[in-house]
Design a protein around this motif. Structure first.
Motif: not given
Length: 60
Positions: A10, A12, A14-15
């Motif tokens: 879940e 992104t 970037e995360e």
């Protein structure tokens, strides 16, 4: 600010990149990361009581 842990599926891009960078700097892989940066030796315990002593050039 505390973040709620989300499953990797879940997150992104970037995360995921931020979490991976944090794991390399803080987690168990930090020893290998430091060894690559400082060109220091690492002792690795293998199966059958074998040990490897060497310098880490890269890892994945």
């Amino acid at each position: 600010m505390a973040t709620i842990a989300k499953p990797r599926s879940e997150m992104t891009a970037e995360e995921l990149a931020a979490k991976e960078q944090e794991e390399f700097n803080v987690g168990p892989l930090s020893i290998l990361t430091q060894s690559v940066r400082n060109n220091t030796q690492v002792l690795i315990n293998c199966r059958n009581n074998k040990k490897l002593l060497g310098r880490v050039k890269a890892f994945d």
